[in-house]
Motif scaffolding. Structure first.
Motif, PDB file in Angstrom:
ATOM      1  N   GLN A 129     -14.999  -3.683  -1.049  1.00  0.00           N
ATOM      2  CA  GLN A 129     -14.597  -3.988  -2.428  1.00  0.00           C
ATOM      3  C   GLN A 129     -13.625  -3.193  -3.243  1.00  0.00           C
ATOM      4  N   HIS A 130     -13.033  -1.722  -2.524  1.00  0.00           N
ATOM      5  CA  HIS A 130     -12.402  -0.737  -2.780  1.00  0.00           C
ATOM      6  C   HIS A 130     -11.452  -0.803  -2.116  1.00  0.00           C
ATOM      7  N   LEU A 131      -9.609  -1.180  -2.502  1.00  0.00           N
ATOM      8  CA  LEU A 131      -9.373  -0.625  -1.336  1.00  0.00           C
ATOM      9  C   LEU A 131      -7.772   0.555  -1.516  1.00  0.00           C
ATOM     10  N   PHE A 132      -7.239   0.963  -0.700  1.00  0.00           N
ATOM     11  CA  PHE A 132      -6.990   3.218  -0.708  1.00  0.00           C
ATOM     12  C   PHE A 132      -5.318   2.556  -0.728  1.00  0.00           C
ATOM     13  N   VAL A 133      -4.102   2.347  -1.762  1.00  0.00           N
ATOM     14  CA  VAL A 133      -3.049   2.981  -0.829  1.00  0.00           C
ATOM     15  C   VAL A 133      -2.278   4.158  -1.602  1.00  0.00           C
ATOM     16  N   PRO A 134      -2.359   5.120  -0.403  1.00  0.00           N
ATOM     17  CA  PRO A 134      -1.754   6.233  -0.942  1.00  0.00           C
ATOM     18  C   PRO A 134      -0.029   6.087  -1.207  1.00  0.00           C
ATOM     19  N   THR A 135       1.064   6.618  -1.616  1.00  0.00           N
ATOM     20  CA  THR A 135       2.348   6.147  -2.265  1.00  0.00           C
ATOM     21  C   THR A 135       3.195   7.300  -2.279  1.00  0.00           C
ATOM     22  N   ASP A 136       4.098   7.552  -1.490  1.00  0.00           N
ATOM     23  CA  ASP A 136       5.456   8.160  -1.982  1.00  0.00           C
ATOM     24  C   ASP A 136       6.322   7.554  -2.733  1.00  0.00           C
ATOM     25  N   LEU A 142       5.938   0.638  -0.727  1.00  0.00           N
ATOM     26  CA  LEU A 142       5.616  -0.539  -1.264  1.00  0.00           C
ATOM     27  C   LEU A 142       5.359  -1.973  -0.933  1.00  0.00           C
ATOM     28  N   TRP A 143       6.184  -1.940   0.435  1.00  0.00           N
ATOM     29  CA  TRP A 143       5.212  -3.040   1.124  1.00  0.00           C
ATOM     30  C   TRP A 143       3.662  -3.055   1.474  1.00  0.00           C
ATOM     31  N   ALA A 144       3.654  -1.952   1.660  1.00  0.00           N
ATOM     32  CA  ALA A 144       2.369  -1.763   2.150  1.00  0.00           C
ATOM     33  C   ALA A 144       1.087  -2.055   0.602  1.00  0.00           C
ATOM     34  N   PHE A 145       1.282  -1.829  -0.286  1.00  0.00           N
ATOM     35  CA  PHE A 145       0.649  -1.984  -1.574  1.00  0.00           C
ATOM     36  C   PHE A 145       1.115  -3.378  -1.579  1.00  0.00           C
ATOM     37  N   ARG A 146       1.728  -4.043  -1.564  1.00  0.00           N
ATOM     38  CA  ARG A 146       2.532  -5.922  -1.010  1.00  0.00           C
ATOM     39  C   ARG A 146       0.941  -6.124  -0.524  1.00  0.00           C
ATOM     40  N   HIS A 147       0.706  -5.371   0.544  1.00  0.00           N
ATOM     41  CA  HIS A 147       0.316  -5.684   1.825  1.00  0.00           C
ATOM     42  C   HIS A 147      -1.661  -6.452   0.921  1.00  0.00           C
ATOM     43  N   ALA A 148      -1.810  -5.140   0.628  1.00  0.00           N
ATOM     44  CA  ALA A 148      -2.906  -4.640  -0.314  1.00  0.00           C
ATOM     45  C   ALA A 148      -3.657  -5.723  -1.415  1.00  0.00           C
ATOM     46  N   VAL A 149      -2.429  -6.140  -1.907  1.00  0.00           N
ATOM     47  CA  VAL A 149      -2.355  -6.991  -3.337  1.00  0.00           C
ATOM     48  C   VAL A 149      -3.129  -8.721  -2.627  1.00  0.00           C
ATOM     49  N   ALA A 150      -2.331  -8.551  -1.655  1.00  0.00           N
ATOM     50  CA  ALA A 150      -3.134  -9.886  -0.468  1.00  0.00           C
ATOM     51  C   ALA A 150      -4.211  -9.858   0.219  1.00  0.00           C
ATOM     52  N   LEU A 151      -4.721  -8.651   0.579  1.00  0.00           N
ATOM     53  CA  LEU A 151      -6.344  -8.605   0.660  1.00  0.00           C
ATOM     54  C   LEU A 151      -6.763  -8.730  -0.522  1.00  0.00           C
ATOM     55  N   ALA A 152      -6.598  -7.950  -1.111  1.00  0.00           N
ATOM     56  CA  ALA A 152      -7.190  -7.668  -2.402  1.00  0.00           C
ATOM     57  C   ALA A 152      -7.717  -9.126  -2.847  1.00  0.00           C
ATOM     58  N   ARG A 153      -7.233  -9.956  -2.626  1.00  0.00           N
ATOM     59  CA  ARG A 153      -7.411 -11.030  -3.178  1.00  0.00           C
ATOM     60  C   ARG A 153      -8.304 -11.816  -2.606  1.00  0.00           C
ATOM     61  N   LEU A 154      -7.817 -11.813  -0.939  1.00  0.00           N
ATOM     62  CA  LEU A 154      -8.885 -12.335  -0.327  1.00  0.00           C
ATOM     63  C   LEU A 154      -9.999 -11.909   0.041  1.00  0.00           C
ATOM     64  N   ILE A 159      -8.083  -2.789  -6.553  1.00  0.00           N
ATOM     65  CA  ILE A 159      -7.487  -1.482  -5.361  1.00  0.00           C
ATOM     66  C   ILE A 159      -6.725   0.007  -5.635  1.00  0.00           C
ATOM     67  N   ASP A 160      -6.865   0.998  -5.873  1.00  0.00           N
ATOM     68  CA  ASP A 160      -6.674   2.576  -6.566  1.00  0.00           C
ATOM     69  C   ASP A 160      -5.343   2.853  -5.947  1.00  0.00           C
ATOM     70  N   VAL A 161      -4.715   2.951  -6.621  1.00  0.00           N
ATOM     71  CA  VAL A 161      -3.065   3.791  -5.920  1.00  0.00           C
ATOM     72  C   VAL A 161      -2.734   5.051  -6.280  1.00  0.00           C
ATOM     73  N   LEU A 162      -2.329   5.946  -5.307  1.00  0.00           N
ATOM     74  CA  LEU A 162      -2.739   7.216  -5.657  1.00  0.00           C
ATOM     75  C   LEU A 162      -0.579   7.913  -5.315  1.00  0.00           C
ATOM     76  N   HIS A 163      -0.686   8.560  -6.718  1.00  0.00           N
ATOM     77  CA  HIS A 163       0.832   9.541  -5.810  1.00  0.00           C
ATOM     78  C   HIS A 163       0.313  10.665  -6.171  1.00  0.00           C
ATOM     79  N   VAL A 164       1.144  11.653  -5.498  1.00  0.00           N
ATOM     80  CA  VAL A 164       0.789  13.031  -5.398  1.00  0.00           C
ATOM     81  C   VAL A 164       2.375  13.913  -5.187  1.00  0.00           C
ATOM     82  N   MET A 165       1.602  14.777  -6.652  1.00  0.00           N
ATOM     83  CA  MET A 165       2.953  15.095  -7.305  1.00  0.00           C
ATOM     84  C   MET A 165       2.562  16.216  -6.398  1.00  0.00           C
TER      85      MET A 165
END
Length: 281
Positions: A129-136, A142-154, A159-165
């Motif tokens: 129910q909850h997908l997680f995408v860490p991103t730099d 971005l390619w991983a996030f687009r796959h996560a979007v497709a998986l979320a629809r499936l 989706i929770d997206v995290l960017h660490v500074m």
């Protein structure tokens, strides 16, 4: 939207089998199955966690006759059978553990040139129910996030997206300097702008996406977030294959050794499961 013609199931647990069948059904793919040994076959009514026989599948299946008892043998079969996705047990008999603490999944994560779904302990696709995408904020992320979007629809998931500074060194400022910076540091404002642009490029209409920014060491903050937010599946893109460098990356390797969460790992230089219309410009 995802597409796959051939999916290889390397799992013996109900959770892994169920995920593999679900994906094969949704993607209209053929499921390649390694036959269970007689001693591994379940009774007529499988119990939670027991392996399920091929006869129980509700999708087209193909029995794997080739050897798959070693990682090199699996890699050969994946290449010979033109497998698009491998679904494997993260830890079939040890309870929730980090994916990279199991030898086979660790070796597959580093050497497999196809997407890898390491199933941890979900009993059914409904548990995702909850997908997680860490991103730099890179193209690979971005390619991983687009796959996560497709998986979320499936999976009808969020989706929770995290960017660490990285935290900036402390610098003593005068009251005038602090006033000129406003209530939010310039670097954080820039980071939030970049993250908004990243999500816009990911094109996720009709998918609930929550964005987060944290400060500090990337691996430590990602691990803290996954543990606190109770994520079901981490979607991560590995680097291209490089003999001199861990293809998962330093941060990714640390995270995957310390978070007990199912993993959808993509190879940055490998094949995509996205339809061309979802690849982006």
């Amino acid at each position: 939207m995802l597409h796959a013609a051939h999916i290889l199931c390397l799992g013996t647990s109900t959770a892994t089998w169920t995920q593999a069948v679900h994906l094969a059904r949704c993607l209209e793919a053929t499921l390649h199955v390694v036959p269970a040994l007689p001693s591994e076959r379940p009774a007529s009514t499988p119990t939670k966690g027991a392996p399920i026989s091929v006869e129980a599948a509700t999708v087209p299946t193909r029995l794997v006759r080739a050897r798959t008892d070693s990682v090199p043998a699996v890699l050969r079969y994946v290449s010979d059978a033109d497998i698009d996705l491998v679904v494997a047990d993260a830890s079939p008999d040890r309870g929730p553990v980090a994916p990279l603490t199991t030898d086979r999944l660790q070796a597959l994560a580093r050497r497999l040139a196809r997407p890898l779904f390491g199933v941890e302990h979900q009993d059914s696709p409904d548990a995702v129910q909850h997908l997680f995408v860490p991103t730099d904020l890179s193209d690979r992320a971005l390619w991983a996030f687009r796959h996560a979007v497709a998986l979320a629809r499936l999976y009808d998931a969020t989706i929770d997206v995290l960017h660490v500074m990285e935290s900036l060194p402390y610098v003593a400022l005068t009251p005038t300097d602090r006033l000129s910076l406003g209530t939010q540091p310039l670097s954080e404002r820039r980071g939030r702008r970049r993250l908004r642009a990243f999500l816009a490029d990911g094109e996720a209409p009709n998918v609930q996406v929550r964005s987060h920014i944290m400060h500090g060491d990337a691996a430590d903050q990602i691990i803290r977030f996954v543990d606190r937010a109770d994520m079901d599946l981490t979607v991560l893109s590995a680097h291209g294959r490089n003999a001199r460098e861990d293809p998962i990356g330093r941060v990714g390797a640390r995270v995957l050794r310390r978070t007990a969460c199912s993993l959808f790992l993509l190879r940055g230089a490998g094949p995509s499961l996205l339809l061309p219309s979802d690849e982006g410009a």
